[in-house]
Every structure is written in C-alpha cells, then in structure tokens.
Design a protein around this motif. Structure first.
Motif, mmCIF file in Angstrom:
data_model
loop_
_atom_site.group_PDB
_atom_site.id
_atom_site.type_symbol
_atom_site.label_atom_id
_atom_site.label_comp_id
_atom_site.label_asym_id
_atom_site.label_seq_id
_atom_site.Cartn_x
_atom_site.Cartn_y
_atom_site.Cartn_z
ATOM 1 N N LEU A 1 0.862 -1.174 0.000
ATOM 2 C CA LEU A 1 0.000 0.000 0.000
ATOM 3 C C LEU A 1 0.897 1.222 0.000
ATOM 4 C CD1 LEU A 1 -1.699 -2.305 1.504
ATOM 5 C CD2 LEU A 1 -3.113 -0.433 2.281
ATOM 6 N N ASP A 2 0.590 2.148 -0.885
ATOM 7 C CA ASP A 2 1.427 3.329 -0.972
ATOM 8 C C ASP A 2 0.562 4.586 -0.838
ATOM 9 O OD1 ASP A 2 3.613 4.887 -1.287
ATOM 10 O OD2 ASP A 2 3.657 4.748 -3.488
ATOM 11 N N GLN A 3 0.752 5.281 0.252
ATOM 12 C CA GLN A 3 0.046 6.550 0.495
ATOM 13 C C GLN A 3 -1.474 6.422 0.301
ATOM 14 O OE1 GLN A 3 1.452 9.794 1.249
ATOM 15 N NE2 GLN A 3 3.116 8.457 1.870
ATOM 16 N N VAL A 4 -2.015 5.339 0.819
ATOM 17 C CA VAL A 4 -3.440 5.087 0.611
ATOM 18 C C VAL A 4 -4.281 5.863 1.633
ATOM 19 C CG1 VAL A 4 -5.243 3.323 0.769
ATOM 20 C CG2 VAL A 4 -3.107 2.833 -0.444
ATOM 21 N N SER A 5 -5.281 6.577 1.126
ATOM 22 C CA SER A 5 -6.218 7.281 2.004
ATOM 23 C C SER A 5 -7.633 6.927 1.610
ATOM 24 C CB SER A 5 -6.058 8.809 1.880
ATOM 25 O OG SER A 5 -4.817 9.205 2.378
ATOM 26 N N ARG A 6 -8.513 6.948 2.583
ATOM 27 C CA ARG A 6 -9.941 6.827 2.285
ATOM 28 C C ARG A 6 -10.641 7.926 3.074
ATOM 29 N NH1 ARG A 6 -14.593 7.135 0.679
ATOM 30 N NH2 ARG A 6 -16.024 5.384 0.441
ATOM 31 N N ALA A 7 -11.158 8.898 2.338
ATOM 32 C CA ALA A 7 -11.811 10.030 2.997
ATOM 33 C C ALA A 7 -13.313 9.951 2.796
ATOM 34 C CB ALA A 7 -11.272 11.336 2.435
ATOM 35 N N TYR A 8 -14.041 10.400 3.775
ATOM 36 C CA TYR A 8 -15.480 10.616 3.610
ATOM 37 C C TYR A 8 -15.696 12.118 3.644
ATOM 38 C CZ TYR A 8 -16.194 5.681 4.409
ATOM 39 O OH TYR A 8 -16.178 4.319 4.296
ATOM 40 N N GLY A 9 -16.079 12.681 2.531
ATOM 41 C CA GLY A 9 -16.184 14.132 2.457
ATOM 42 C C GLY A 9 -14.789 14.728 2.464
ATOM 43 N N LYS A 10 -14.672 15.974 2.860
ATOM 44 C CA LYS A 10 -13.369 16.635 2.807
ATOM 45 C C LYS A 10 -12.598 16.468 4.109
ATOM 46 C CE LYS A 10 -13.657 19.878 -0.932
ATOM 47 N NZ LYS A 10 -15.078 20.086 -1.253
ATOM 48 N N GLN A 11 -13.336 16.281 5.205
ATOM 49 C CA GLN A 11 -12.697 16.355 6.514
ATOM 50 C C GLN A 11 -12.420 14.982 7.133
ATOM 51 O OE1 GLN A 11 -11.821 19.307 7.999
ATOM 52 N NE2 GLN A 11 -12.432 20.246 6.063
ATOM 53 N N VAL A 12 -13.353 14.060 6.941
ATOM 54 C CA VAL A 12 -13.279 12.804 7.693
ATOM 55 C C VAL A 12 -12.414 11.782 6.962
ATOM 56 C CG1 VAL A 12 -14.630 10.993 8.781
ATOM 57 C CG2 VAL A 12 -15.610 13.272 8.472
ATOM 58 N N TYR A 13 -11.358 11.331 7.619
ATOM 59 C CA TYR A 13 -10.498 10.309 7.037
ATOM 60 C C TYR A 13 -10.652 9.015 7.822
ATOM 61 C CZ TYR A 13 -8.035 13.467 3.936
ATOM 62 O OH TYR A 13 -7.731 14.330 2.935
ATOM 63 N N ALA A 14 -11.042 7.949 7.138
ATOM 64 C CA ALA A 14 -11.090 6.645 7.790
ATOM 65 C C ALA A 14 -9.677 6.058 7.811
ATOM 66 C CB ALA A 14 -12.046 5.712 7.064
ATOM 67 N N VAL A 15 -8.942 6.308 6.731
ATOM 68 C CA VAL A 15 -7.553 5.870 6.624
ATOM 69 C C VAL A 15 -6.787 7.011 5.984
ATOM 70 C CG1 VAL A 15 -5.963 4.295 5.449
ATOM 71 C CG2 VAL A 15 -8.084 3.412 6.401
ATOM 72 N N ARG A 16 -5.588 7.281 6.501
ATOM 73 C CA ARG A 16 -4.854 8.424 5.971
ATOM 74 C C ARG A 16 -3.399 8.068 5.688
ATOM 75 N NH1 ARG A 16 -6.010 14.537 7.731
ATOM 76 N NH2 ARG A 16 -5.315 15.387 5.749
ATOM 77 N N ASP A 17 -3.000 8.281 4.447
ATOM 78 C CA ASP A 17 -1.608 8.122 4.022
ATOM 79 C C ASP A 17 -0.970 6.839 4.556
ATOM 80 O OD1 ASP A 17 -1.731 10.501 2.653
ATOM 81 O OD2 ASP A 17 -1.131 11.677 4.408
ATOM 82 N N LEU A 18 -1.619 5.758 4.295
ATOM 83 C CA LEU A 18 -1.137 4.475 4.807
ATOM 84 C C LEU A 18 -0.142 3.870 3.820
ATOM 85 C CD1 LEU A 18 -1.357 2.257 6.939
ATOM 86 C CD2 LEU A 18 -3.263 1.327 5.651
ATOM 87 N N THR A 19 1.099 3.706 4.271
ATOM 88 C CA THR A 19 2.116 3.050 3.461
ATOM 89 C C THR A 19 2.580 1.820 4.215
ATOM 90 O OG1 THR A 19 2.801 5.138 2.525
ATOM 91 C CG2 THR A 19 4.364 3.324 2.360
ATOM 92 N N LEU A 20 2.478 0.676 3.546
ATOM 93 C CA LEU A 20 2.661 -0.577 4.258
ATOM 94 C C LEU A 20 3.065 -1.633 3.250
ATOM 95 C CD1 LEU A 20 2.038 -1.682 7.118
ATOM 96 C CD2 LEU A 20 -0.262 -2.185 6.338
ATOM 97 N N GLU A 21 4.041 -2.450 3.611
ATOM 98 C CA GLU A 21 4.386 -3.551 2.721
ATOM 99 C C GLU A 21 4.247 -4.848 3.494
ATOM 100 O OE1 GLU A 21 7.783 -3.009 0.340
ATOM 101 O OE2 GLU A 21 7.930 -5.137 -0.173
ATOM 102 N N ILE A 22 3.210 -5.581 3.162
ATOM 103 C CA ILE A 22 2.919 -6.806 3.892
ATOM 104 C C ILE A 22 3.672 -7.951 3.243
ATOM 105 C CG2 ILE A 22 1.088 -8.442 4.454
ATOM 106 C CD1 ILE A 22 -0.748 -5.867 4.524
ATOM 107 N N PRO A 23 4.627 -8.565 3.980
ATOM 108 C CA PRO A 23 5.475 -9.564 3.339
ATOM 109 C C PRO A 23 4.677 -10.805 2.968
ATOM 110 C CG PRO A 23 6.381 -8.867 5.458
ATOM 111 C CD PRO A 23 4.995 -8.332 5.369
#
Ligand SMILES: Nc1ncnc2c1ncn2[C@@H]1O[C@H](COP(=O)(O)OP(=O)(O)OP(=O)(O)O)[C@@H](O)[C@H]1O
Ligand SMILES: [Mg+2]
Lengths: 369, 558
Positions: free
Chosen positions: A6-28
């Motif tokens: 995952l590279d810089q993954v975000s999931r926003a609801y509207g402009k303000q609410v972020y469920a996930v923000r800038d998630l960078t993760l490498e799952i081996p």
C-alpha cells in the motif's frame, strides 16, 4: 505468493473525515500480519480496500506484481480478480443456503467441475471439522461452527491471501483460544499470506509475524510483535500493547535523569536524551521489581492493593502520589500498606517526548506520530 | 454505510449491471410519470384562442364560481373528514391498544376490512341504506325520525370519515406500540390522571403517527373520485370536475381537465411534503423495551369504550354487510326485494372472461412488474447511495403524490396519438397500475434491505460473483419475504383501482371496478353488490395471507 503493497493510501469521507490516511505498508509474502488498533481506527476500511470492496480516495495498492488500484492510472481491479479471500467480521453467511451450498458458491461461480468441487469441499470441511454439518442451514450452527464455515467458504477457493476481519470477536473465551491455535496452524499448513484484523492486543501478540498498529486512520508502527512490545515507536504503541497497561509517569529529563515528584531515575548511559521539561516514562508491570530493603536507585512506595492470580501477584503501589501496577512471580509476600522499594531495570525503560515520540532509540524507524 | 468512492474508469463502470438498471428505472419513471405530468402542466398553460396568454385557464378557473367552488368544496370535505377521522381514529386506537375489551383482534380485522373495501361501492351502499328511499331512512321515518340526507357535502364527509379513519387508527396503533410503559408510569407516578397523561405525555410521542395519519386521510379524501360522483349530486369536488371535463373533451385536447389536474397535483404534493417535514420534525427516537400494557378499565369506562368501539365498527361495516346481503337478494331495478337469489352472480360469471379476467390479468402483471422493478430500485436506493439514487427515491415518492385521475389524464395526453397510441390498450392500464403502485414494493424492500448487512452481498462479490448474479442468488432470496409482502399489498391496492382506470379504459379493457361503477350508475344494486363482493374477496384474500402466514400486522397497510 504475493506481497501486498500500500502506498500513500487514504480513504476520505467528504473533505474532513479520514477513515484511513496516508497508509504506506508492505505486507510480506507468507506473513501473518495483524492490523491492530482501537475501534474505529480504520482496520476494516483498510481490509476492504485491499479486497476491492471499497475504493481509496488516494494512493496505490499492489498485490504481488498486479496493480490492484491506482487513482493516477484510473485503475481498479475487480474484487474477483484479486485472488483474495475475505472473512467478514459478521461472517456474512447466507441463511437461505445450506453449509455445503455456502461453501460451494464460489466454486460454482468459477465453474469448477463437479467432481473436483466435491473433493475440495470435503477436504476443507474435514480440515475445519465441519464435515458433519454440510447439510445444515447456517442458522442451525453455533458461533464457532459458523466461523469455521465462513473460513471454509473462502479457503475452498484456495486464495493466496486470506483476509480475516475480527473473526474471533463473537466467540467465547475458551473457543477463542482454540480458534487462535487453529488459525495459526492454518497459516503454517497453507502458507498463505494472512491479514488479520483485531483490536485485541493479546491476539495480535500471540498470533502474528507482523503487527501494523493503527490509530485514527494512521499507521503508528509496523514491526514483529515482540519488537512492538519491547520497542514501541510511540506512547500510543506502548500504551496499547501489554496487559496490564504500561505504567506512565509524567515528568522531565534533566542531565540524564528522569525526574518527577518523589522520583529521580538515572537513565541508561547507552542513550542520553537531551533535556526536556515534559517527558513521559513508561514502565511495564513485569519489568519492575519490589524490594523490602531500600538501596541505591530504588524509589520508596506503599502497597495499596494485592491481586493474586494464582501464578503471579499483581500489586498496586503508590509512588509519590501516583499508582503503579507491578507484576511479581516470586519474591517476598507483601502486605497491604507495607512500604516497599521499586526497582526499574534501566534496559527496559521507555521514554517518550511531549508529542508521544519514543525518545530512547528503538531499532525500528518510528512511523507517523 | 460507505458511499462509493470516485470510480476510476467511468465507461466500464457505466456499462455494468447496476448502472444499466438505474438507467432503465429512470427512463421508465420519466416516460410513465414525469412526461405525463409535464404534458398536463404544459397543456394547462396553453391558451385556447389567444386570449389572456398562458395563464388563461387558471384565470378562468379562479374567476368562474362553477370552477373555483369545486376547489373550496374539496378542501371542505377533505379537512372535515380529516378532523373527524382524527376524533374517531385516535380514541379508537387508544381503546383497542390499551383496554382489554372483548374481541380486540377482530376489531382490527374489521377495520382493515372497511379500509380495503372499494370506496365507491360503499358509498352506494349508504345510498341504499340512507338515501331518499333508503332502507334505514324508511325504517326510521316509520317511527317518526327523519335521518339527515346522505347526499351532498355531509354525506361525502360521513363516508370519507368512515372509509379513511383506518389510516389514523392503524398508524396510531403502531405508534402506541413503540412507546415504553415507563413513560406512562413516570407520569402516573407523579399523580397525573389517565386523560392528563394521555394529552401531556403520550399524545406528543404520537404526533408523527397522528400527523401522518391526518395528512393521508386528507390526501385520500381530496383525490377520491367514486364517492363524490355517487353522493355529490350538485355538490362538485375537484376530481369530479376533472373527470367531467375529461369526458367532455375526449378526443380533443383536455386543456381544462389538465388545468384542474395540475391544481389537484399541487395540493397533494404539498400535503405530502408537509407530511414528510412534520414526520421528521416530530420524530423522537423511542423504542419500547416494555411496551404499554393492557389495562382493565372500571365498569363505566369499559361500558363507554365498548359502546364507542363496537358502534364504530358496526357503522363502518354496515355498508359491507349490506353489500353481502344485497348480493343474494332479488332486485327489481334499483329496489331490492327480500327474496334469496343467486341470479346476481350470473353476471359475475358472464364477466369471467371479460372484465374479471382483465382485472386479474392486469393486476397480476402490474404486480409482477412492481415486484421486479421495485426490488431493483430498492436496491439502488438502499445500497448505491449517491445523487442519482436520491433522485430515483424522490421520483418514486412523487408517484405516490400523483392522484390516479391526474396520472390517467396525463397518460392519455401523452399516449393518445400515434406513434404511441396506447390509450384503450391493456398495456396503458398495466403501466398505469405499475407506476402508481411501485412505491409499495420499493418501500417494502428498502426497509428489509436496511436490516440486511451489506457483508452478505460483498461476501458473494469477494468470491467472484458479479453484481447481477449476487443480486439474483443472494439478495433476492434473502428479500423474498419482503418482496412477497410488497407484492400482496400491491395486488390488494391495484385490483380495486378506479379513478385512473375510468380515464384509461376502453370497452374491451374494462375492469370489475369500472363495471361496478356502471352498474351503480344504472341503479343495478344487486349486480353491483355481487361484483362488489367478488372484488372484496379478491382484495382481502392476499391480505389474509399477509397477516396469517407472513406475520405482518395491520400497520403494514399504511
Ligand atoms: N460511510 C462512512 N461515512 C463516514 N465515516 C465512516 C464511514 N464508514 C466508516 N467511517 C469512519 O471511518 C473510520 C474507520 O472505520 P472502520 O470500520 O475501518 O473502523 P475499524 O477499525 O474497523 O473499527 P472496529 O474495530 O470498530 O470494527 C471510523 O471512524 C468510521 O466512523
Ligand atoms: Mg471493523
């Protein structure tokens, strides 16, 4: 078997609410990775984005060498083409179908030949010990049986990645213990990559090869469990893992010493953090020792509660007006109100800056704040 | 829950299952609902011979007493019926829900029965009972009491009240079910008496049910055509005028009928919007852990309550009892003779492959269409939230606001001329029933979908099934009960449809309700009763199925 990136993954609801923000993760590849965090921190959202049931509002997701999602390239791989099996928190079994039909649903979609399908269903059912239940409807099953059916329904597809969303949260304590062992065995036998969601830190510590700790949609730390436990990247990580919760004392750092009312603790000389007026000291219950006699570097305290568990004793001691919890598995039997002397082993001390960052260097790179 | 995030590749998304269904649903409602309404609005603004410009028809309406009186009359009967229905319905619901009087569930069934009986035949039944030569009028006249006339405004108000008070009764009954006993206990504990407790504590919690019930009575009364035609005589209400103008204009451009229809539509839409706002404003989230308990009233209270409730039920059932008896009586023109006969049912048999077949066939096809389309629309509304789905929701609700006669006129205006000359065909009737009753199916499935976790469908998507397959194999089976109960409601409400049918039928596509109407108009009450009984049975059977086998309660009707 694919690694998931995952590279810089975000999931926003509207402009303000972020469920996930800038998630960078490498799952081996082949790992048992746990997404851990308090309720509402974005675990389910992350899992759903990986599975393709929800779309990020930003970022890139790769599964093995396949690009699963990229906003820039306008690409989103259909959930079916990702080769991931998702087990829902609610199990999401279909009450109008029998157990056998629930399990064979995906095989029918893929038009797997009858004989082959029957063989695979039997194999999975035997492995999960639900072979006697195939003719029943799902409403006629216990919670634990339903959970096995939910896993069987996904396993029969032989996915290379298994996504499990809090699969044990609806089970009672004993069954949960059994299922933990069973899932771990499953991981070893299939060799599949497992992404496991839980808010139970003990579950994360006991089962996973890697923990991704999240809070408020942001990744806090990504490391093997014992490393997260021993070297938390920040105060949140220290506080979230461990039972009982870590003791936290607020004070300041002055010339290599942590100071707060009634306590002056020399910090290990391997690291000497810069002076700061606000810092928090973290001391785990099992890393403290109680002594009857006083000595150098020991702080005086008073026993306020005794909590024997059979194998260990938990003591609440009052140190300069603050309550600390201490775990002892041997040593003197203490009485209520007795004066004791607390020893903190220098190598186990955790220290955090005012903003929560770990001050004593941990081997991992802290991520997020 | 989660809204769909921005889709990366627009075109491929557009060509998949749900977008196509959405498009079909929007197109259908545009052609069957929006376009007809648009056309009558257009016609209403078209001047006939130059004259006063686009407002000509409206100016005429509001300057000619013959026309504007009808609007005033409509308001008079509807508001009166609404007030009376409240005065009767609220106490009746309270009594049946709270007091342990004998035959509580039978009373509810009786109320449902009056509710679903075809309104116009009930009206004529009252004429037979209370008309100038009515059975009861004569009976009372013999002992020197002259009963008030059933004709004109008072008669219409009387019949509307009895016909539509079940809206209030059923909604308030279900409202009472959601109030917790502790609410009452707390007030009683503070020394408040039963009456005071009702007005200060219970009634405020019932406001959403009461306002909704009241506005539904108002709308039903305002748009009803059958009763005022039969009872109105020189007292004309708006729907009667529309029908009259439409019949006069037939073949031409029903400009005046359209103008009147637009006025009718404005009132019903306004009332519906008001209802939505009031229901939202007054809705307190209460849930009953321990619902209000049944009480044993004292002897006097019990006596008064029983007299009121049994009297009411008897009065409401009287026209139907009359129909059942009359169906087996020999008739001598409009006068019935006290001799048993089955001759009236001969006519029903003769209609078996005509109007009766039409009725059952049109209703069945329309119901099936409603069930299929309604479930898919429900899915879009409940699962694919977004601007287009909200639009679809609004359009479906709007079809609720369009009265039958308005829809009928609109469809005639739109589909009278080639290339789409559909008036007089079975198709136009089926389509009219379909669009008019669509909300029943949609509402039933939406509320069921809201209870059903999304995971159930996503599990199927995750296993590789496409959206269409998931809908058919997972969603539809899980919704089957909701779909079935929606369909039964649709059937019951469609089979007795009169106002749109009157406008849209031709001789060969006539239905039972139109035939009853004609028999009544010709004074053949025996035949009308036999037909009416047939229709009541056809209406009531599915509801019986609904209540007994699907475990729905009477409140599902409103
Ligand atoms: N449709 C939505 N609109 C707005 N916010 C949402 C929506 N769906 C989820 N969220 C928010 O996103 C955040 C993350 O939700 P998510 O379901 O991923 O949490 P979680 O970590 O799985 O929690 P839990 O442990 O309770 O299952 C929550 O704060 C939630 O309120
Ligand atoms: Mg979750």
């Amino acid at each position: 078997m694919p690694a998931i990136k995952l590279d810089q993954v975000s999931r926003a609801y509207g402009k303000q609410v972020y469920a996930v923000r800038d998630l960078t993760l490498e799952i081996p590849d082949g790992s048992f990775t746990t997404l851990l965090g308090p309720s509402g921190c974005g675990k389910t959202t992350t899992l759903r984005m990986i599975a393709g049931l929800d779309m990020p509002t930003k970022g890139t997701i790769r599964i093995g060498d396949k690009l699963a999602f990229s906003l820039e390239e306008g690409k989103s791989l259909a959930p079916a083409k990702r080769g991931l099996g998702l087990v829902f928190q609610s199990y999401a079994l279909w009450p109008h179908l029998t157990v056998a039909k629930n399990i064979s649903f995906g095989l029918e979609v893929q038009k797997v030949p009858r004989a082959e399908a029957t063989r695979r269903i039997e194999q999975v059912a035997t492995a999960l010990q639900i072979d006697g239940l195939l003719g029943r409807y799902t409403s006629e099953l216990s919670g634990g049986q339903q959970q096995r059916v939910a896993i069987a329904r996904v396993l029969v597809m032989q996915p290379s990645v298994l996504l499990l969303d809090e699969p044990l949260s609806n089970l009672d304590a004993t069954l949960r213990m059994d299922m933990r062992a069973e899932l771990k065995r499953l991981h070893q036998e299939t060799g599949a990559t497992i992404i496991y969601v839980t808010h139970d830190q003990l579950e994360a510590l006991t089962m996973s090869t890697h923990i991704a700790l999240m809070q408020s949609g942001r990744l806090q730390q990504f490391a093997p469990p014992l490393e997260v436990y021993a070297h938390p990247a920040n105060q949140f990580a220290a506080d979230f893992l461990g039972n009982p919760r870590i003791n936290l004392l607020e004070g300041s750092v002055e010339r290599g010493h942590f100071k707060c009312a009634g306590l002056d603790l020399a910090l290990p000389d391997t690291v000497s953090p810069a002076d700061t007026p606000t810092a928090t000291l973290g001391l785990r219950a099992e890393e403290l020792r109680l002594h009857g006699a006083s000595g150098p570097g020991l702080a005086e305290a008073r026993v306020t509660t005794l909590l024997p568990t059979g194998s260990d004793w938990y003591y609440n001691v009052e140190l300069a007006g603050k309550s600390l919890i201490v775990r002892q598995n041997d040593g003197p039997q203490l009485r209520l109100g007795e004066t004791v002397h607390v020893e903190a082993r220098p190598e186990s001390i955790k220290l955090f800056a005012g903003d929560g960052r770990a001050l004593l260097a941990a081997p991992t790179v802290p991520m997020g704040s | 829950m989660s809204s769909v995030a921005t889709a990366p590749s627009p075109l491929s998304r557009l060509l998949s299952f749900w977008p196509i269904v959405t498009l079909v649903a929007l197109a259908t409602s545009t052609f069957l609902l929006l376009l007809p309404v648009y056309n009558i609005v257009g016609l209403s603004f078209s001047g006939q011979e130059g004259g006063a410009g686009i407002f000509e028809n409206y100016i005429m309406f509001f300057s000619e007493p013959y026309y504007y009186r009808s609007l005033i009359n409509s308001f008079i009967v509807s508001i009166s019926a609404m007030v009376l229905a409240l005065l009767i319905g609220v106490p009746a619901a309270y009594i049946v829900s709270r007091y342990d009087i004998v035959g509580r569930s039978l009373i509810k069934t009786a109320v449902v029965l009056t509710f679903v009986s075809p309104p116009f035949i009930g009206s004529y039944s009252w004429v037979v009972l209370l008309g100038r030569k009515g059975v009861l009028s004569q009976m009372f006249a013999d002992v020197g009491i002259s009963l008030p006339s059933i004709y004109g405004a008072p008669g219409i108000i009387f019949v509307f009240t009895l016909q539509f008070f079940p809206f209030v009764f059923l909604l308030v009954s279900s409202g009472l079910k959601s109030i917790d006993q502790s609410v009452e206990d707390a007030a009683r504990n503070l020394g408040s008496g039963e009456g005071r407790t009702f007005f200060t504590v219970i009634a405020p919690l019932l406001l959403p049910s009461i306002t909704t019930g009241a506005l539904l009575v108002f709308i039903a009364s305002f748009t009803d055509l059958g009763t005022p035609i039969i009872l109105g005589e020189r007292f004309r209400v708006l729907p009667v005028l529309i029908y009259g103008e439409f019949v006069n204009d037939f073949g031409g451009r029903p400009v005046l009928a359209s103008t009147l229809a637009v006025l009718l539509l404005i009132v019903t839409t306004g009332a519906l919007l008001l209802q939505r706002r009031l229901a939202a404003r007054f809705s307190y989230a209460t849930s009953a852990i321990r619902p209000l308990t049944l009480q044993s009233p004292g002897p006097l209270k019990r006596f008064l309550a029983s007299v009121f409730i049994y009297g009411l039920v008897l009065l409401a059932l009287l026209p139907m009892i009359n129909i059942v008896i009359s169906a087996f009586l020999k008739s001598n023109g409009p006068v019935l003779v006290a001799k048993f006969t089955l001759a009236n049912f001969d006519k029903v048999w003769r209609m078996a492959d005509g109007p009766l077949l039409n009725t059952v066939m049109f209703t069945t096809i329309a119901t099936a269409m409603c069930a299929i389309m309604g479930t898919m629309i429900a899915y879009i509304i409940a699962r694919r939230s977004g601007r287009i789905s909200a639009l679809l929701d609004t359009v479906v609700m709007f079809s609720y606001a369009v009265p039958g006669i308005v829809l009928g006129v609109g469809l005639v205006v739109t589909y009278h001329n080639p290339p789409l000359a559909l008036t007089g065909t079975p198709l136009i009737l089926i389509l009219a029933y379909f669009i008019r009753r669509l909300p029943f199916s949609v509402r039933s499935s939406v509320s069921s979908l809201q209870q059903l976790s999304r995971d159930t469908e996503e599990a199927s998507i995750n296993l590789g099934a496409g959206p269409g397959r998931t809908f058919l194999k997972i969603t539809v089976p899980l919704l089957s009960m909701a779909i079935l109960s929606g369909a039964l409601l649709t059937w019951s409400n469609t089979i007795r449809e009169l106002s749109a049918t009157l406008v849209l039928q031709s001789g060969s596509t006539t239905t039972i309700s139109v035939e009853i109407f004609n028999e009544v108009a010709n004074g053949n009450f025996g035949t009308a009763s036999a037909l009416g009984m047939t229709l009541i049975v056809l209406t009531f059977l599915p509801l019986l199925l609904l209540f007994t086998f699907l475990g729905k309660n009477e409140e599902a009707l409103v």
